[in-house]
Design a protein around this motif. Structure first.
Motif, PDB file in Angstrom:
ATOM      1  N   UNK A   1     -18.877   1.188 -23.741  1.00 57.06           N
ATOM      2  CA  UNK A   1     -19.329   0.232 -23.781  1.00 57.06           C
ATOM      3  C   UNK A   1     -19.807  -0.723 -24.498  1.00 57.06           C
ATOM      4  N   UNK A   2     -20.002  -2.413 -23.762  1.00 58.69           N
ATOM      5  CA  UNK A   2     -20.408  -3.562 -23.353  1.00 58.69           C
ATOM      6  C   UNK A   2     -21.650  -3.762 -24.151  1.00 58.69           C
ATOM      7  N   UNK A   3     -21.516  -5.515 -23.772  1.00 60.44           N
ATOM      8  CA  UNK A   3     -22.606  -6.189 -24.872  1.00 60.44           C
ATOM      9  C   UNK A   3     -23.852  -6.035 -23.867  1.00 60.44           C
ATOM     10  N   UNK A   4     -23.223  -5.907 -22.822  1.00 62.66           N
ATOM     11  CA  UNK A   4     -24.815  -6.143 -21.353  1.00 62.66           C
ATOM     12  C   UNK A   4     -25.459  -4.667 -21.810  1.00 62.66           C
ATOM     13  N   UNK A   5     -24.385  -3.678 -21.441  1.00 67.37           N
ATOM     14  CA  UNK A   5     -25.204  -1.975 -21.651  1.00 67.37           C
ATOM     15  C   UNK A   5     -25.189  -1.797 -22.844  1.00 67.37           C
ATOM     16  N   UNK A  66     -28.258  -5.386 -29.465  1.00 67.68           N
ATOM     17  CA  UNK A  66     -27.347  -5.735 -30.524  1.00 67.68           C
ATOM     18  C   UNK A  66     -27.420  -6.825 -31.585  1.00 67.68           C
ATOM     19  N   UNK A  67     -28.543  -7.665 -30.895  1.00 73.33           N
ATOM     20  CA  UNK A  67     -29.447  -8.629 -32.234  1.00 73.33           C
ATOM     21  C   UNK A  67     -29.562  -8.049 -33.818  1.00 73.33           C
ATOM     22  N   UNK A  68     -30.556  -6.398 -33.173  1.00 74.81           N
ATOM     23  CA  UNK A  68     -31.009  -5.923 -34.279  1.00 74.81           C
ATOM     24  C   UNK A  68     -30.298  -4.747 -35.232  1.00 74.81           C
ATOM     25  N   UNK A  73     -27.316  -4.152 -39.903  1.00 69.25           N
ATOM     26  CA  UNK A  73     -25.276  -4.062 -40.751  1.00 69.25           C
ATOM     27  C   UNK A  73     -24.666  -5.528 -41.025  1.00 69.25           C
ATOM     28  N   UNK A  74     -25.203  -6.423 -42.290  1.00 68.51           N
ATOM     29  CA  UNK A  74     -25.172  -7.544 -42.171  1.00 68.51           C
ATOM     30  C   UNK A  74     -23.772  -7.118 -42.429  1.00 68.51           C
ATOM     31  N   UNK A  75     -22.830  -8.548 -41.289  1.00 70.10           N
ATOM     32  CA  UNK A  75     -21.378  -8.250 -42.078  1.00 70.10           C
ATOM     33  C   UNK A  75     -20.667  -8.054 -40.709  1.00 70.10           C
ATOM     34  N   UNK A  76     -21.338  -7.165 -39.878  1.00 69.15           N
ATOM     35  CA  UNK A  76     -20.307  -5.951 -38.911  1.00 69.15           C
ATOM     36  C   UNK A  76     -20.170  -7.048 -38.031  1.00 69.15           C
ATOM     37  N   UNK A  77     -18.542  -6.533 -36.914  1.00 66.28           N
ATOM     38  CA  UNK A  77     -18.727  -7.475 -36.269  1.00 66.28           C
ATOM     39  C   UNK A  77     -19.222  -7.197 -35.141  1.00 66.28           C
ATOM     40  N   UNK A  78     -19.291  -7.416 -34.157  1.00 67.01           N
ATOM     41  CA  UNK A  78     -19.656  -6.866 -32.336  1.00 67.01           C
ATOM     42  C   UNK A  78     -19.283  -5.687 -32.011  1.00 67.01           C
ATOM     43  N   UNK A  79     -17.626  -5.570 -32.238  1.00 70.53           N
ATOM     44  CA  UNK A  79     -16.664  -4.071 -31.912  1.00 70.53           C
ATOM     45  C   UNK A  79     -17.613  -3.562 -32.567  1.00 70.53           C
ATOM     46  N   UNK A  80     -17.848  -3.444 -33.804  1.00 69.32           N
ATOM     47  CA  UNK A  80     -18.196  -2.105 -34.665  1.00 69.32           C
ATOM     48  C   UNK A  80     -19.864  -2.277 -34.527  1.00 69.32           C
ATOM     49  N   UNK A  81     -20.812  -3.217 -34.369  1.00 72.50           N
ATOM     50  CA  UNK A  81     -21.889  -2.444 -33.860  1.00 72.50           C
ATOM     51  C   UNK A  81     -22.161  -2.003 -32.121  1.00 72.50           C
ATOM     52  N   UNK A  82     -21.081  -2.492 -31.123  1.00 71.48           N
ATOM     53  CA  UNK A  82     -21.460  -1.994 -30.479  1.00 71.48           C
ATOM     54  C   UNK A  82     -20.738   0.005 -29.987  1.00 71.48           C
ATOM     55  N   UNK A  83     -19.740   0.141 -31.242  1.00 69.37           N
ATOM     56  CA  UNK A  83     -19.519   1.314 -31.625  1.00 69.37           C
ATOM     57  C   UNK A  83     -20.418   2.329 -32.667  1.00 69.37           C
ATOM     58  N   UNK A  84     -20.944   1.303 -33.440  1.00 70.19           N
ATOM     59  CA  UNK A  84     -22.617   1.606 -34.122  1.00 70.19           C
ATOM     60  C   UNK A  84     -23.822   2.656 -33.483  1.00 70.19           C
ATOM     61  N   UNK A  85     -23.854   1.365 -31.715  1.00 68.84           N
ATOM     62  CA  UNK A  85     -24.810   1.632 -31.169  1.00 68.84           C
ATOM     63  C   UNK A  85     -24.721   3.003 -30.452  1.00 68.84           C
ATOM     64  N   UNK A  86     -23.369   3.536 -29.716  1.00 66.42           N
ATOM     65  CA  UNK A  86     -22.597   4.367 -29.104  1.00 66.42           C
ATOM     66  C   UNK A  86     -22.526   5.288 -30.080  1.00 66.42           C
ATOM     67  N   UNK A  87     -22.638   5.657 -31.020  1.00 66.33           N
ATOM     68  CA  UNK A  87     -22.516   6.644 -32.372  1.00 66.33           C
ATOM     69  C   UNK A  87     -24.222   7.411 -31.948  1.00 66.33           C
ATOM     70  N   UNK A  88     -24.985   5.954 -32.660  1.00 65.35           N
ATOM     71  CA  UNK A  88     -26.925   6.613 -32.759  1.00 65.35           C
ATOM     72  C   UNK A  88     -27.119   6.782 -31.330  1.00 65.35           C
TER      73      UNK A  88
END
Length: 108
Positions: A1-5, A66-68, A73-88
């Motif tokens: 998943x990328x930022x746009x997705x 992504x902003x949400x 999750x303060x301090x999370x990297x963008x890459x980790x945030x994208x993985x979190x979104x995929x997981x959810x």
């Protein structure tokens, strides 16, 4: 998943996947208690048509999914945030903003 997705995902659908339900719905606006801070009055608004959120109780901070996640999750990297979104979401795009369906022509 990328930022746009990630940012194309429905914020309302994402919040629902997190088990967060609106306190009030008024037309296109969904109001929630802020998912990342304590409050008594719902001041977190999502515009369904614009697929944007704003938190009036947090200096009008807002944005897309992504902003949400970055606020949740303060301090999370963008890459980790994208993985979190995929997981959810289960990497499912089933709750993308819906395109209006075209009316079928009546075959005469």
């Amino acid at each position: 998943m990328n930022i746009k997705q990630a940012n194309d995902l429905s914020i309302i659908g994402f919040l629902e996947k997190l088990g967060i339900k609106p306190s009030k719905i008024s037309g296109d606006s969904y109001f929630y208690h802020s998912p990342y801070r304590k409050e008594n009055t719902p001041s977190f608004k999502v515009s369904a048509s614009k697929n944007l959120w704003i938190d009036f109780g947090d200096n009008n901070y807002g944005g897309k999914v992504l902003d949400l996640v970055m606020k949740l999750k303060p301090g999370i990297s963008v890459s980790d945030a994208l993985h979190y979104i995929e997981d959810i979401t289960g990497n499912s795009f089933s709750f993308h903003p819906q395109e209006p369906m075209e009316k079928e022509q009546d075959p005469k």
